[in-house]
Motif scaffolding. Sequence first.
Motif, PDB file in Angstrom:
ATOM      1  N   TYR A  96       0.829  -1.206   0.000  1.00  0.00           N
ATOM      2  CA  TYR A  96       0.000   0.000   0.000  1.00  0.00           C
ATOM      3  C   TYR A  96       0.865   1.258   0.000  1.00  0.00           C
ATOM      4  O   TYR A  96       1.846   1.350   0.760  1.00  0.00           O
ATOM      5  N   TRP A  97       0.438   2.234  -0.812  1.00  0.00           N
ATOM      6  CA  TRP A  97       1.170   3.495  -0.960  1.00  0.00           C
ATOM      7  C   TRP A  97       0.200   4.673  -0.903  1.00  0.00           C
ATOM      8  O   TRP A  97      -0.995   4.517  -1.156  1.00  0.00           O
ATOM      9  N   ARG A  98       0.732   5.850  -0.576  1.00  0.00           N
ATOM     10  CA  ARG A  98      -0.010   7.096  -0.666  1.00  0.00           C
ATOM     11  C   ARG A  98       0.366   7.801  -1.964  1.00  0.00           C
ATOM     12  O   ARG A  98       1.550   7.930  -2.290  1.00  0.00           O
ATOM     13  N   ASP A  99      -0.650   8.247  -2.710  1.00  0.00           N
ATOM     14  CA  ASP A  99      -0.359   8.946  -3.959  1.00  0.00           C
ATOM     15  C   ASP A  99      -0.010  10.401  -3.689  1.00  0.00           C
ATOM     16  O   ASP A  99       0.188  10.811  -2.537  1.00  0.00           O
ATOM     17  N   ASP A 100       0.069  11.202  -4.741  1.00  0.00           N
ATOM     18  CA  ASP A 100       0.530  12.586  -4.608  1.00  0.00           C
ATOM     19  C   ASP A 100      -0.401  13.430  -3.753  1.00  0.00           C
ATOM     20  O   ASP A 100       0.018  14.461  -3.217  1.00  0.00           O
ATOM     21  N   LYS A 101      -1.666  13.036  -3.595  1.00  0.00           N
ATOM     22  CA  LYS A 101      -2.616  13.779  -2.779  1.00  0.00           C
ATOM     23  C   LYS A 101      -3.057  13.013  -1.539  1.00  0.00           C
ATOM     24  O   LYS A 101      -4.010  13.402  -0.863  1.00  0.00           O
ATOM     25  N   GLY A 102      -2.380  11.926  -1.233  1.00  0.00           N
ATOM     26  CA  GLY A 102      -2.665  11.194  -0.015  1.00  0.00           C
ATOM     27  C   GLY A 102      -3.681  10.079  -0.132  1.00  0.00           C
ATOM     28  O   GLY A 102      -3.997   9.423   0.867  1.00  0.00           O
ATOM     29  N   PHE A 103      -4.221   9.835  -1.337  1.00  0.00           N
ATOM     30  CA  PHE A 103      -5.140   8.710  -1.513  1.00  0.00           C
ATOM     31  C   PHE A 103      -4.375   7.396  -1.353  1.00  0.00           C
ATOM     32  O   PHE A 103      -3.252   7.257  -1.845  1.00  0.00           O
ATOM     33  N   LEU A 104      -4.992   6.434  -0.697  1.00  0.00           N
ATOM     34  CA  LEU A 104      -4.372   5.134  -0.466  1.00  0.00           C
ATOM     35  C   LEU A 104      -4.611   4.234  -1.673  1.00  0.00           C
ATOM     36  O   LEU A 104      -5.756   4.029  -2.094  1.00  0.00           O
ATOM     37  N   VAL A 105      -3.519   3.694  -2.236  1.00  0.00           N
ATOM     38  CA  VAL A 105      -3.598   2.826  -3.415  1.00  0.00           C
ATOM     39  C   VAL A 105      -2.738   1.592  -3.165  1.00  0.00           C
ATOM     40  O   VAL A 105      -1.734   1.647  -2.461  1.00  0.00           O
ATOM     41  N   GLU A 106      -3.132   0.484  -3.774  1.00  0.00           N
ATOM     42  CA  GLU A 106      -2.509  -0.812  -3.508  1.00  0.00           C
ATOM     43  C   GLU A 106      -2.037  -1.464  -4.796  1.00  0.00           C
ATOM     44  O   GLU A 106      -2.769  -1.524  -5.776  1.00  0.00           O
ATOM     45  N   HIS A 107      -0.802  -1.965  -4.777  1.00  0.00           N
ATOM     46  CA  HIS A 107      -0.361  -2.961  -5.748  1.00  0.00           C
ATOM     47  C   HIS A 107      -0.724  -4.332  -5.181  1.00  0.00           C
ATOM     48  O   HIS A 107      -0.501  -4.595  -3.994  1.00  0.00           O
ATOM     49  N   PHE A 108      -1.265  -5.227  -6.025  1.00  0.00           N
ATOM     50  CA  PHE A 108      -1.517  -6.582  -5.547  1.00  0.00           C
ATOM     51  C   PHE A 108      -1.194  -7.576  -6.653  1.00  0.00           C
ATOM     52  O   PHE A 108      -1.174  -7.252  -7.845  1.00  0.00           O
ATOM     53  N   THR A 109      -0.961  -8.822  -6.228  1.00  0.00           N
ATOM     54  CA  THR A 109      -0.774  -9.921  -7.164  1.00  0.00           C
ATOM     55  C   THR A 109      -1.246 -11.204  -6.497  1.00  0.00           C
ATOM     56  O   THR A 109      -1.323 -11.287  -5.264  1.00  0.00           O
ATOM     57  N   ASP A 110      -1.602 -12.204  -7.303  1.00  0.00           N
ATOM     58  CA  ASP A 110      -2.000 -13.526  -6.834  1.00  0.00           C
ATOM     59  C   ASP A 110      -3.216 -13.465  -5.919  1.00  0.00           C
ATOM     60  O   ASP A 110      -3.203 -13.984  -4.809  1.00  0.00           O
ATOM     61  N   GLY A 111      -4.305 -12.877  -6.406  1.00  0.00           N
ATOM     62  CA  GLY A 111      -5.537 -12.821  -5.632  1.00  0.00           C
ATOM     63  C   GLY A 111      -6.431 -14.026  -5.901  1.00  0.00           C
ATOM     64  O   GLY A 111      -6.336 -14.699  -6.933  1.00  0.00           O
ATOM     65  N   ASP A 112      -7.334 -14.297  -4.959  1.00  0.00           N
ATOM     66  CA  ASP A 112      -8.301 -15.390  -5.108  1.00  0.00           C
ATOM     67  C   ASP A 112      -9.291 -15.083  -6.227  1.00  0.00           C
ATOM     68  O   ASP A 112      -9.666 -13.928  -6.444  1.00  0.00           O
ATOM     69  N   MET A 113      -9.747 -16.128  -6.895  1.00  0.00           N
ATOM     70  CA  MET A 113     -10.804 -16.039  -7.909  1.00  0.00           C
ATOM     71  C   MET A 113     -11.884 -17.045  -7.531  1.00  0.00           C
ATOM     72  O   MET A 113     -11.601 -18.237  -7.385  1.00  0.00           O
ATOM     73  N   PHE A 114     -13.130 -16.579  -7.357  1.00  0.00           N
ATOM     74  CA  PHE A 114     -14.246 -17.429  -6.943  1.00  0.00           C
ATOM     75  C   PHE A 114     -15.317 -17.458  -8.028  1.00  0.00           C
ATOM     76  O   PHE A 114     -15.582 -16.438  -8.677  1.00  0.00           O
ATOM     77  N   ASP A 115     -15.976 -18.612  -8.191  1.00  0.00           N
ATOM     78  CA  ASP A 115     -17.174 -18.652  -9.031  1.00  0.00           C
ATOM     79  C   ASP A 115     -18.403 -18.516  -8.133  1.00  0.00           C
ATOM     80  O   ASP A 115     -18.289 -18.215  -6.936  1.00  0.00           O
ATOM     81  N   ASP A 116     -19.587 -18.762  -8.669  1.00  0.00           N
ATOM     82  CA  ASP A 116     -20.805 -18.486  -7.910  1.00  0.00           C
ATOM     83  C   ASP A 116     -21.195 -19.593  -6.946  1.00  0.00           C
ATOM     84  O   ASP A 116     -22.230 -19.518  -6.284  1.00  0.00           O
ATOM     85  N   THR A 117     -20.371 -20.665  -6.829  1.00  0.00           N
ATOM     86  CA  THR A 117     -20.740 -21.775  -5.953  1.00  0.00           C
ATOM     87  C   THR A 117     -20.339 -21.550  -4.504  1.00  0.00           C
ATOM     88  O   THR A 117     -20.749 -22.315  -3.636  1.00  0.00           O
ATOM     89  N   LEU A 118     -19.528 -20.539  -4.221  1.00  0.00           N
ATOM     90  CA  LEU A 118     -19.062 -20.321  -2.856  1.00  0.00           C
ATOM     91  C   LEU A 118     -19.991 -19.384  -2.101  1.00  0.00           C
ATOM     92  O   LEU A 118     -20.255 -18.267  -2.545  1.00  0.00           O
ATOM     93  N   GLU A 119     -20.459 -19.830  -0.949  1.00  0.00           N
ATOM     94  CA  GLU A 119     -21.222 -18.992  -0.034  1.00  0.00           C
ATOM     95  C   GLU A 119     -20.241 -18.174   0.817  1.00  0.00           C
ATOM     96  O   GLU A 119     -19.056 -18.502   0.915  1.00  0.00           O
ATOM     97  N   PRO A 120     -20.720 -17.104   1.468  1.00  0.00           N
ATOM     98  CA  PRO A 120     -19.800 -16.244   2.222  1.00  0.00           C
ATOM     99  C   PRO A 120     -19.149 -16.950   3.406  1.00  0.00           C
ATOM    100  O   PRO A 120     -19.759 -17.789   4.071  1.00  0.00           O
ATOM    101  N   GLY A 121     -17.903 -16.576   3.672  1.00  0.00           N
ATOM    102  CA  GLY A 121     -17.245 -16.928   4.918  1.00  0.00           C
ATOM    103  C   GLY A 121     -17.519 -15.846   5.957  1.00  0.00           C
ATOM    104  O   GLY A 121     -17.868 -14.715   5.613  1.00  0.00           O
TER     105      GLY A 121
END
Length: 377
Positions: free
Chosen positions: A291-316
Amino acid sequence: MTTHHTHSDLHSEQGALPGEHRGRVASPVIKVRDLAWLEFEKPDLDGAEVFGHAFGFATSFRGADELHLRGALAGTPAVVIRRGARSRFVGPAFLAADDVDLVRLGDHLGVRVQPLPDPLGGLTVDTLDPSGARVRVVSSCHQLPALPVQTPLVHNVNGGTTRTNATQRPAREPATVERLGHVVLQTTRYRQALDWYLEKLGLIVSDFLYYDGQRAKGPTMSFIRCDRGREPADHHTLAMTLGPRTRYVHSAYQVADLDALAAGGEFLKDAGYKRSWGIGRHIQGSQIFDYWRDDKGFLVEHFTDGDMFDDTLEPGWAPMTASGLAQWGPPATPDFLGIKPGRESLAELRSILANVTRSDNEFDLTRLRGLLKVANS
């Protein structure tokens, strides 16, 4: 017999208890496909573009009063910034499956379908969610062609040798943003807003969090994905959390791999930008994050390798804690948690004092005690 199942075996404490929120509705008005872009206003487009390039965006449009920043994958721009007197988040734009869905949504909301400006193209339905936040749903927008992406490094792992007589030297350069992943919003009307997004846009919940000791009062945060049927979608396209004021929290952008993320972070640090929190791996969503702060202080995130779900999963379901935000990595910082002394934490404090006793929002004294417990967990 249902094909849905919880993902308690993956990363959540357990599934829903009897009578708890299902995290989806049976017949939404439409089902959006993705998050198209985010819109901001800033007084300094030059500074926004300089940071954008350091963060890994490319410019797809620049006018006198408007800037579009894009990722390398084909599609729409990821961020639209217009010149404004002050810096503020305007709202998200979601991508409808087609024009027919856009008309259906407009008819349901009593809102006209409008053309978008030429640099974006296509059509939009503009409305407000129950928090008062501006929401766009768009279709048939101009599609930007793909740009070159960073190639993930080849690793010698599990005793195998896939790289011989070659070294690893990831360049200290901007991590090429591939695409927009998600946005996180805080609202004083969390349950109303959650139900609105599920009913109107067909989003479904991947994970609920609740304040420790307050599960019976209902969830206070949800990680929400697009419902594409059996086609996997990001674990969350939108995340929403209850708080003392309605505001932008952060947005996240996908990069190639851990090396791109880490080397890109070194580039940002050398350029004088401030890391907020990282590097680590989340629990809900599993992303490797920075997570980084941009030039005006907005919080922005680099991410990689996130989960991918289809419609069969109910909430945890899991309790909300600061220590539960990551599987590994440094502790969540005061800056990331919004409790570092400064303008943002003062605004949050003023909002607590102004709103905690009001009857027109969900953030009451009990919820305040729960939030304070999270900050100290």
